[in-house]
Design an enzyme around this catalytic site. Sequence first.
Site, PDB file in Angstrom:
ATOM      1  N   THR A 132      33.894  44.276  41.368  1.00 48.27           N
ATOM      2  CA  THR A 132      32.888  43.641  40.525  1.00 48.27           C
ATOM      3  C   THR A 132      31.620  43.334  41.323  1.00 48.27           C
ATOM      4  OG1 THR A 132      32.425  41.526  39.439  1.00 48.27           O
ATOM      5  CG2 THR A 132      34.167  41.506  41.050  1.00 48.27           C
ATOM      6  N   TYR A 157      37.703  33.648  41.392  1.00 48.29           N
ATOM      7  CA  TYR A 157      37.850  35.057  41.004  1.00 48.29           C
ATOM      8  C   TYR A 157      37.066  35.955  41.951  1.00 48.29           C
ATOM      9  CZ  TYR A 157      36.662  39.421  38.571  1.00 48.29           C
ATOM     10  OH  TYR A 157      36.435  40.748  38.265  1.00 48.29           O
ATOM     11  N   LYS A 161      38.282  38.856  44.667  1.00 52.62           N
ATOM     12  CA  LYS A 161      37.863  40.271  44.605  1.00 52.62           C
ATOM     13  C   LYS A 161      37.131  40.662  45.898  1.00 52.62           C
ATOM     14  CE  LYS A 161      38.173  42.891  41.677  1.00 52.62           C
ATOM     15  NZ  LYS A 161      39.248  43.842  41.264  1.00 52.62           N
TER      16      LYS A 161
HETATM   17  P1  NAD Z   1      41.973  42.824  32.288  1.00 50.95           P
HETATM   18  O1  NAD Z   1      42.264  41.399  32.619  1.00 50.95           O
HETATM   19  O2  NAD Z   1      41.598  43.205  30.897  1.00 50.95           O
HETATM   20  O3  NAD Z   1      43.228  43.741  32.673  1.00 50.95           O
HETATM   21  C1  NAD Z   1      43.935  43.589  33.869  1.00 50.95           C
HETATM   22  C2  NAD Z   1      45.193  44.453  33.778  1.00 50.95           C
HETATM   23  O4  NAD Z   1      45.895  44.319  35.024  1.00 50.95           O
HETATM   24  C3  NAD Z   1      46.165  44.030  32.672  1.00 50.95           C
HETATM   25  O5  NAD Z   1      46.647  45.165  31.991  1.00 50.95           O
HETATM   26  C4  NAD Z   1      47.287  43.333  33.424  1.00 50.95           C
HETATM   27  O6  NAD Z   1      48.544  43.428  32.765  1.00 50.95           O
HETATM   28  C5  NAD Z   1      47.275  44.093  34.747  1.00 50.95           C
HETATM   29  N1  NAD Z   1      47.841  43.300  35.857  1.00 50.95           N
HETATM   30  C6  NAD Z   1      47.526  42.018  36.194  1.00 50.95           C
HETATM   31  N2  NAD Z   1      48.269  41.630  37.240  1.00 50.95           N
HETATM   32  C7  NAD Z   1      49.049  42.691  37.592  1.00 50.95           C
HETATM   33  C8  NAD Z   1      50.014  42.910  38.602  1.00 50.95           C
HETATM   34  N3  NAD Z   1      50.346  41.935  39.474  1.00 50.95           N
HETATM   35  N4  NAD Z   1      50.602  44.121  38.695  1.00 50.95           N
HETATM   36  C9  NAD Z   1      50.292  45.117  37.810  1.00 50.95           C
HETATM   37  N5  NAD Z   1      49.391  44.944  36.814  1.00 50.95           N
HETATM   38  C10 NAD Z   1      48.781  43.753  36.708  1.00 50.95           C
HETATM   39  O7  NAD Z   1      40.854  43.264  33.340  1.00 50.95           O
HETATM   40  P2  NAD Z   1      39.612  44.246  33.130  1.00 50.95           P
HETATM   41  O8  NAD Z   1      38.482  43.493  32.571  1.00 50.95           O
HETATM   42  O9  NAD Z   1      40.079  45.483  32.482  1.00 50.95           O
HETATM   43  O10 NAD Z   1      39.245  44.554  34.664  1.00 50.95           O
HETATM   44  C11 NAD Z   1      39.868  45.624  35.364  1.00 50.95           C
HETATM   45  C12 NAD Z   1      39.335  45.660  36.778  1.00 50.95           C
HETATM   46  O11 NAD Z   1      37.925  45.851  36.761  1.00 50.95           O
HETATM   47  C13 NAD Z   1      39.571  44.376  37.568  1.00 50.95           C
HETATM   48  O12 NAD Z   1      39.889  44.729  38.890  1.00 50.95           O
HETATM   49  C14 NAD Z   1      38.238  43.660  37.499  1.00 50.95           C
HETATM   50  O13 NAD Z   1      38.052  42.842  38.628  1.00 50.95           O
HETATM   51  C15 NAD Z   1      37.277  44.828  37.493  1.00 50.95           C
HETATM   52  N6  NAD Z   1      35.988  44.593  36.818  1.00 50.95           N
HETATM   53  C16 NAD Z   1      35.940  44.035  35.580  1.00 50.95           C
HETATM   54  C17 NAD Z   1      34.698  43.867  34.953  1.00 50.95           C
HETATM   55  C18 NAD Z   1      34.600  43.320  33.549  1.00 50.95           C
HETATM   56  O14 NAD Z   1      33.482  43.113  33.059  1.00 50.95           O
HETATM   57  N7  NAD Z   1      35.700  43.113  32.838  1.00 50.95           N
HETATM   58  C19 NAD Z   1      33.518  44.242  35.622  1.00 50.95           C
HETATM   59  C20 NAD Z   1      33.620  44.811  36.898  1.00 50.95           C
HETATM   60  C21 NAD Z   1      34.856  44.977  37.491  1.00 50.95           C
END
Ligand code: NAD
Length: 351
Positions: A132, A157, A161
Amino acid sequence: MEYSKTILITGGAGFIGSHVIRLMVNKYPNYRIVNFDKLTYAGNLKNLTDVENAPNYAFVKGDICNREDLKNAFEQYKVSDVIHLAAESHVDRSIEGPMEFVMTNVVGTVNLLQQAKDSWTGDNHVFHHVSTDEVYGSLGAEGLFEETTSYDPRSPYSASKASSDHFVRAFYHTYGLPVKMSNCSNNYGSHHFPEKLIPLMINNIVHKKPLPIYGKGDNIRDWLWVVDHASAIDTIFHGGRIGESYNVGGLNEWTNLDLVKYLCRLMDQKLGRSEGESEELITYVTDRAGHDMRYAIDASKLESELNWRPSVTFEEGLDLTVDWYLANSEWIEEITSGSYKAYYESMYENR
Ligand code: NAD
Ligand code: TYD
């Protein structure tokens, strides 16, 4: 069938992960795509009903914090590549309970790095870590986050990360693990869990519930359509240089208040409500602790090196997103009728 790659996608049942899986399964029938997900509150296999029967797709319920789960998946599927999205992802939850974030985002990532390092020999592998822009901290009125901006995470958070990013780089420098990294701005789109700003507001507008704006609503976020983030991951996974990180964003900054007002107007039109009706639901609530003021991404490295561009404007993407939520009310109702209720009450009642 002989697959040319087997990509383990962690967190594939989550918001962004499900879009990455959809893209990869459909675009690369010669790859086997293995979704490795613990199915926490944020993971939902209903996000993937359109690809669940594809011959090149498999699901493994597993926890990145559990080395046995990872070892079994790597051995069973002969994993050649990783796209790592599994994480605890919500800032407000990290404020309530940081340890879960340390476990999944830091310890889980190191487990996965360790497993890839132990399983892989030779050059023909990629470990793509999805991160992120929040690792860079908070901007003032001017400037953009660049890949060279110093890390300055401020929430539990973003600290978790940032730590995971450091470990990914450490495995590259120390062990030569072939890593690539991307740091993206805020995503929006279909299948977004309604704890985050945009889907929470869409759901509350539908149900004529108060629209909770933290503080004055002048914090700024830089929004990108999730499908464009998935295409950036595809681009970087295939074309990015080993050991490099790429910022992902679409130069699309909005204050929270302007964004929520825009959504209100859009939804009043779509729902046949009178102009200004939904805006009356806006309610100012106590600010988030340590609330980062502004995020804004400079994605020029990704654009110039790999020729990636967002495919839609924010207005187009938001229109598609609202239409998806209105057409898929059972998806959100199933979520909001479960443990989400208790979450919502603890986060927003008496705030
Ligand atoms: P989300 O919370 O919607 O999904 C996270 C997924 O990870 C879920 O399916 C959950 O079941 C799984 N998970 C959690 N803990 C786990 C574990 N211990 N083992 C296996 N699976 C596990 O998150 P998202 O918004 O889809 O984000 C995905 C990635 O992208 C993350 O790494 C986040 O930091 C990054 N990200 C998100 C955004 C955003 O705007 N949402 C922006 C930039 C980066
Ligand atoms: P969020 O979607 O949680 O993403 P992030 O904190 O990772 O940027 O929040 C986006 C912005 O919206 C952030 O400035 C906090 C604000 N916000 C509200 O004002 N009200 C809300 O109910 C939520 C969830 C967020």
